[in-house]
Write a protein that holds these residues in place. Structure first.
Motif, mmCIF file in Angstrom:
data_model
loop_
_atom_site.group_PDB
_atom_site.id
_atom_site.type_symbol
_atom_site.label_atom_id
_atom_site.label_comp_id
_atom_site.label_asym_id
_atom_site.label_seq_id
_atom_site.Cartn_x
_atom_site.Cartn_y
_atom_site.Cartn_z
ATOM 1 N N GLU A 1 -0.711 15.487 -9.971
ATOM 2 C CA GLU A 1 -1.031 16.112 -8.679
ATOM 3 C C GLU A 1 -2.000 15.276 -7.848
ATOM 4 O O GLU A 1 -2.013 15.358 -6.627
ATOM 5 N N ASP A 2 -2.837 14.472 -8.520
ATOM 6 C CA ASP A 2 -3.813 13.653 -7.785
ATOM 7 C C ASP A 2 -3.137 12.725 -6.778
ATOM 8 O O ASP A 2 -3.738 12.341 -5.774
ATOM 9 N N TYR B 1 -1.317 1.671 -14.561
ATOM 10 C CA TYR B 1 -1.053 2.065 -15.965
ATOM 11 C C TYR B 1 -1.945 3.215 -16.403
ATOM 12 O O TYR B 1 -1.757 3.764 -17.485
ATOM 13 N N GLY B 2 -2.926 3.566 -15.573
ATOM 14 C CA GLY B 2 -3.879 4.613 -15.950
ATOM 15 C C GLY B 2 -3.790 5.830 -15.057
ATOM 16 O O GLY B 2 -2.827 6.608 -15.128
ATOM 17 N N SER B 3 -4.754 5.956 -14.123
ATOM 18 C CA SER B 3 -4.790 7.147 -13.274
ATOM 19 C C SER B 3 -3.618 7.213 -12.301
ATOM 20 O O SER B 3 -3.405 8.229 -11.640
ATOM 21 N N GLY B 4 -2.843 6.125 -12.202
ATOM 22 C CA GLY B 4 -1.678 6.116 -11.317
ATOM 23 C C GLY B 4 -0.399 6.567 -11.996
ATOM 24 O O GLY B 4 0.689 6.317 -11.505
ATOM 25 N N TRP B 5 -0.515 7.253 -13.149
ATOM 26 C CA TRP B 5 0.685 7.728 -13.849
ATOM 27 C C TRP B 5 1.443 8.698 -12.955
ATOM 28 O O TRP B 5 0.869 9.352 -12.098
ATOM 29 N N ASP C 1 0.832 -1.209 0.000
ATOM 30 C CA ASP C 1 0.000 0.000 0.000
ATOM 31 C C ASP C 1 0.857 1.247 0.000
ATOM 32 O O ASP C 1 1.630 1.486 0.908
ATOM 33 N N ILE C 2 0.710 2.046 -1.033
ATOM 34 C CA ILE C 2 1.538 3.246 -1.163
ATOM 35 C C ILE C 2 0.940 4.384 -0.357
ATOM 36 O O ILE C 2 -0.264 4.634 -0.398
ATOM 37 N N VAL C 3 1.780 5.066 0.393
ATOM 38 C CA VAL C 3 1.283 6.128 1.271
ATOM 39 C C VAL C 3 1.755 7.515 0.862
ATOM 40 O O VAL C 3 1.177 8.516 1.272
ATOM 41 N N PHE C 4 2.801 7.592 0.058
ATOM 42 C CA PHE C 4 3.318 8.916 -0.275
ATOM 43 C C PHE C 4 4.141 8.848 -1.542
ATOM 44 O O PHE C 4 4.819 7.863 -1.811
ATOM 45 N N VAL C 5 4.053 9.922 -2.349
ATOM 46 C CA VAL C 5 4.818 9.995 -3.582
ATOM 47 C C VAL C 5 5.516 11.347 -3.654
ATOM 48 O O VAL C 5 4.903 12.386 -3.388
#
Lengths: 446, 127, 480
Positions: free
Chosen positions: B81-82, B95-99, B37-41
């Motif tokens: 930014e999302d 591959y989509g909204s997680g670009w 689970d990713i928490v920060f980018v």
């Protein structure tokens, strides 16, 4: 005596199970030429009774504060410590517990940390606090590094009205990072703000001031806030006395970006300088939170939706981030933070204010009376909290020696730090009117 | 395991899709699964110019941190930014909204150093 | 049922404190400070003394200490914390000392601190110690600063520090803080330093190699002499992370292995309590040639008088506002005085015996990734169990259901599904057997009832906590 429970027979059994004749065999993996070929030259062990006698003898060679009326401060304060604190932190579940990595078995420690963080945030007027750092000096150093990382600059404007030892620690931490420290001089008992303004530029990372400062004075925080606003990247780091914050406007209200300090005065025993604890609080800004050193506890839910606490945002820390961690902090001062949490809860809204105000009023009573004396002058008579700086025509060491004869520790001889001359005195709620009057009488007679 | 065949892949599990001079970059489904689970980018600033294989950001899960590297050299034209508020988009739709970023590509020949979907599939089999 | 927050006990007007009367003339604080500096409000709890006692007592009951049971955390040395040391630490004449009191007033304490320094130097084989660092990581940082200062003083440029991939995270983090670049080298298949890789990594630019011996797998680096020679011949220094000292006391000394600088963890090897995460003490030891660089002040002695020597022109400076964690040093001193030289050696022997016994009983049920002899700790892998549906994390959480603390998990990084186990010498045979049997039981549960293990813990005050939520939606204080 040692603390090994197993008997010779039990150890025999274990050796058999392993398939080894004697314990020494297991140490065969240590090459013979580096083995210690003699016994350790450490005195034979003592029984509990002998040990206690020995330590009692040692303690009797000392002259503790019990034997004096003390006006020593300068970063370590003689405030009253409520009796319940030691009882509570002597519960083994608090003091023999490990770092709360297995959160489900450590809810006690974690919730205490959460409460500590909450109260430190409130006290400093900031949004977020960490679980503690090693002491006030290293907390200031860590905060300087944090500010440099956030602002991406390396010029540090540090007031000379900050505790000299804290400044030395900051430089010890900052030099390897190539930070440039500019120490801003004094103007009377406070920081020379003209000098500060002259040194402020777009290469500045942070302005660092102490509140109240080392000499006891309150800096012109409003003006400092304005100065900081001249440059977008510049941060304001305030080193604040937590007891004084019981009645002083918190640094958060002056737009401080990071607030740190020494938590010793919040219920911790003097212990000749440690263990103490550093606190660090900052704004609720993503950039700041991710650059914070040290552990942080956070609230969450368990699998059944019940509230619980965990160490969080651990990816900042060394055990995950290693060489890219915000700090190498691992062990901190958790038990001392527990002590401070209980102190803050016990004193509460009214009590902390009263400790601060009594300290202030008693200090002012004493200072006003000293200032009237012919041979003494209070340098910062117009602006000080519960510590003040006096100068005298008489030799300082002689004054302090005579006071000591009468069982009074009159304060710190500033010659120790080779910067200013005179005596730094601190007054807390523990001092009585009688003690204060006696002090003045003795000075008068000199 | 979803490995779209119109993308290129790196050994560090980034994918890149090219359309003219502009490319979109993200991390693969395999990568997000490994991270948990990713928490920060942490993403670069727009207009930053980076070389091929230079680090452009960091993806954090609860217990791990992963650097992400440029599949090609280029200038950052947009960042997602999302992901500031919803980093989980990477887990849900890598591959989509997680670009992650959109890049103006300098040298399309650099793509030849990357893997296609078949090579990538074999690559992760071996890991 | 969760315990409320202390702020939830608040009732306006409740008080829990007691202060003496003012006695001196009262002052108007607004007049004194001015409106801008007078605090408007302090949203702190308003609770009674009984509220405070009930609340923190309730919180303590949600915790588990060494007095509750075994704590087999690898490299943490969670041994029994002797109660007599607690009594001693509370002796008024030892505790109620202000750091700026005259040296004449504290000769008793300065003397025992000096003796402590000597004992620690003897135990570790070093020439001089500083008691200033307040934690192991703080000690590492201090030691690396000393190394940095040494090279600076000699006019030699060095920018790198080598760290094995099995090292504790504080090692590379401390080296970075000391201004060095990290070079990580892979361990060999035996879990030890790869001599060939070390030779490749060592060059003129390397200031130091950081090692712990035995390493984090509990295995003694038998090539240490060769390793020391490689580093020293290249003009670098050798740093010892003392976390694992419990494995060698009385048998070997890092100073004799040619280490130049080290730190010791008094809250590990020397029994001082962990306190839920501190305070600790990370005293640093150096060989003679590095003495000039120690942090100031240095505790010294002339005739029979002890004093703090600030006249140290080559010192790295200060790392702590005062002298370090004196209260922790009292306890370490009492511990050494209790054990004596023979007791320390017996401590090491039993720490090693306990660990080897456990390893022997568990190596069938779990995978033992490294066959080499280990000393006071060992690492198992949960990969067999993971294949059956319950990984190391699940097993650790299930242990909590059995009222026992889990070992260190997912460290060292060189082992998949790692479980690092260090029982220490203070556990008795029954406790060891109980832990062994529990682990075996859980391993069976993974096969027969994996869901039970995967959803653990079931019996603790809270069930498995959502760390993802905590990181994504930070709630770090009650005002949020």
């Amino acid at each position: 005596m040692d603390y090994v429970s197993n008997t010779a027979k039990e150890r025999e059994y274990m050796l058999e199970e392993i398939g080894v004749e004697a314990i020494e065999e297991i140490f065969d993996s240590i090459p013979k030429d580096i083995r210690l070929k003699r016994e350790l030259d450490v005195d034979e062990g003592l029984s509990e009774l002998e040990l206690k006698r020995h330590m009692k003898e040692i303690s009797e060679v000392n002259n503790s504060l019990e034997e004096y009326t003390s006006f020593l401060g300068a970063g370590a304060y003689d405030h009253y410590i409520p009796g319940i604190i030691d009882h509570l932190i002597s519960r083994q579940e608090f003091y023999t517990a490990y770092t709360p990595y297995q959160a489900e078995l450590s809810q006690g420690t974690l919730q205490v940390i959460y409460e500590y963080q909450s109260m430190i945030s409130e006290l400093t007027g900031m949004d977020i606090a960490n679980a503690s750092l090693l002491d006030g000096g290293s907390a200031m150093a860590e905060a300087v590094l944090m500010a440099a990382r956030i602002s991406r600059n390396d010029k540090i404007l540090m007031s000379s009205a900050i505790h000299p030892s804290y400044r030395e620690v900051a430089k010890t931490y900052g030099d390897p990072q190539g930070l440039e420290f500019v120490e801003i001089g004094l103007d009377g008992g406070t920081t020379d703000l003209d000098e500060l303004e002259n040194n402020l530029d777009e290469d500045t990372a942070v302005i660092v001031v102490q509140y109240p400062n080392f000499y006891g004075s309150i800096e012109d925080m409003k003006k400092i806030k304005k100065l900081k606003e001249q440059y977008k990247k510049v941060l304001l780091l305030v080193v604040a006395n937590p007891i004084a914050l019981g009645t002083l406007t918190p640094p958060g209200d002056f737009d401080a970006d990071i607030v740190v300090g020494e938590g010793q005065s919040l219920g911790n025993t003097l212990y000749y300088g440690g263990p103490y604890l550093g606190y660090l609080a900052c704004k609720n800004d993503r950039k700041f939170i991710r650059q914070m050193p040290g552990r942080i506890a956070g609230a969450t839910e368990d699998a059944e939706g019940n509230r619980g606490y965990v160490l969080t945002l651990q990816t900042r820390e060394q055990h995950i981030r290693r060489e890219k961690a915000t700090s190498n902090m691992c062990t901190n001062e958790a038990l001392n933070a527990t002590i401070s949490t209980i102190y803050m809860a016990t004193m509460g809204k009214k009590g902390l204010k009263e400790v601060a105000e009594q300290s202030f009023k008693k200090a002012h009573y004493l200072a006003d009376n000293i200032d009237e004396l012919e041979k003494f002058e209070v340098v910062n008579i117009d602006n000080y909290f519960h510590e003040f700086w006096i100068k005298t025509k008489l030799p300082v060491s002689k004054v302090l020696a005579e006071l000591k004869e009468k069982k009074i520790l009159g304060g710190l001889d500033l010659a120790k730090f080779k910067e200013e001359k005179g005596i730094l005195l601190s007054v807390t709620e523990k001092r009585t009117k009688e003690e204060l009057d006696e002090f003045v009488q003795l000075l008068e007679a000199m | 395991m979803n490995i779209p065949n119109d993308l290129f892949y790196t050994e560090n599990h980034e994918w890149i899709s090219v359309d003219g001079k502009e490319a979109v970059v993200g991390i693969t489904e395999h990568a997000q699964e490994e991270l948990g689970d990713i928490v920060f980018v942490e993403l670069p600033s727009v207009e930053e110019e980076l070389d091929q294989f230079e680090e452009f950001g960091v993806i954090e899960s609860v217990k791990a941190v992963s650097d992400v590297f440029m599949p090609v050299s280029g200038i950052i034209v947009e960042v997602n930014e999302d992901l500031m508020d919803k980093p989980e988009l990477i887990n849900e739709d890598s591959y989509g909204s997680g670009w992650l970023i959109k890049v103006e590509v300098e040298d399309k020949e650099e793509l030849e150093e990357l893997m296609d979907s078949t090579d990538y599939e074999a690559f992760i089999e071996e890991e | 049922m969760a315990e409320r927050l202390i702020i939830d006990y608040s009732s306006p007007g409740r008080e829990g404190y007691s202060l003496p009367p003012l006695e001196v003339p009262d002052l108007d604080m607004e007049e004194q400070l001015g409106k801008d500096y007078l605090r408007q409000d302090l949203k702190f709890p308003e609770v009674s003394e009984v509220d405070v006692v009930r609340h923190y007592t309730a919180l303590s009951e949600l915790n588990y200490g060494v007095d509750s049971g075994i704590y087999p955390l690898g490299s943490c040395t969670m041994k029994y914390n002797p109660k007599r040391n607690e009594d001693i630490a509370r002796i008024e004449g030892l505790a109620n000392l202000h750091p700026y009191q005259d040296e004449k007033d504290v000769q008793g304490s300065l003397k025992f601190l000096f003796e402590l320094k000597q004992d620690l130097a003897e135990i570790s084989g070093m020439d001089e110690m500083t008691l200033q660092p307040a934690s192991g990581a703080h000690g590492e940082f201090t030691g690396l600063l000393i190394i940095r200062k040494y090279f600076e003083d000699k006019g030699i440029e060095k920018s790198k520090v080598i760290v094995p991939d099995s090292a504790h995270g504080t090692n590379p983090a401390s080296a970075t803080m000391a201004g060095f670049e990290i070079v990580e080298i892979d361990s060999n298949e035996e879990g030890m330093v790869d001599i060939e890789k070390l030779k490749e990594a060592v060059d003129d630019d390397v200031a130091a190699l950081m090692l712990t011996n035995p390493n984090t797998l509990g295995i003694f680096e038998k090539d240490i002499q060769q390793i020391a020679d490689i580093i020293h011949e290249a003009g670098g220094l050798l740093y010892y992370d003392g976390a694992n000292l419990n494995a060698v006391m009385g048998y070997a000394r890092p100073g004799d292995m040619d280490f130049d600088v080290l730190h010791l963890n008094l809250h590990k090897t020397f029994s001082t309590p962990h306190g839920g995460g501190g305070p600790g003490s990370g005293t640093v030891g150096v060989k003679e040639f590095l003495k000039p660089y120690l942090p100031r002040p240095v505790l010294d002695k002339e005739d029979d008088k002890y004093f703090w020597d600030y006249n140290r022109p080559k010192s790295i400076g200060k790392v702590h506002g005062f002298y370090g964690n004196y209260g922790v040093l009292i306890r370490a001193y009492s511990y050494i005085k209790t054990l004596g030289g023979r007791g320390l050696k017996k401590t090491t022997e039993n720490a090693v015996l306990n660990a080897n016994y456990m390893k022997n009983q568990l190596k069938e049920e779990f995978v033992l990734p490294y066959e080499a002899n280990s000393l006071h700790e060992f690492v198992l892998s949960g990969i067999k169990q993971k294949e059956k549906g319950g990984d190391t994390l699940h097993i650790a959480k299930r242990l909590l259901d059995y009222g026992q603390y889990a070992p260190t998990i997912y460290f060292p990084l060189v082992v998949k599904e790692a479980m690092m186990i260090e029982p220490t010498e203070t556990e008795n045979l029954e406790t060891l057997n109980k832990f062994i049997n529990t682990l075996k039981t859980i391993s069976k549960e993974v096969e027969e009832n994996p869901e039970l293990v995967k959803n653990a813990p079931h019996n603790t005050s809270v069930r498995k906590l959502d760390e993802v939520k905590a990181a994504r939606e930070p709630d770090l204080g009650w005002q949020n």
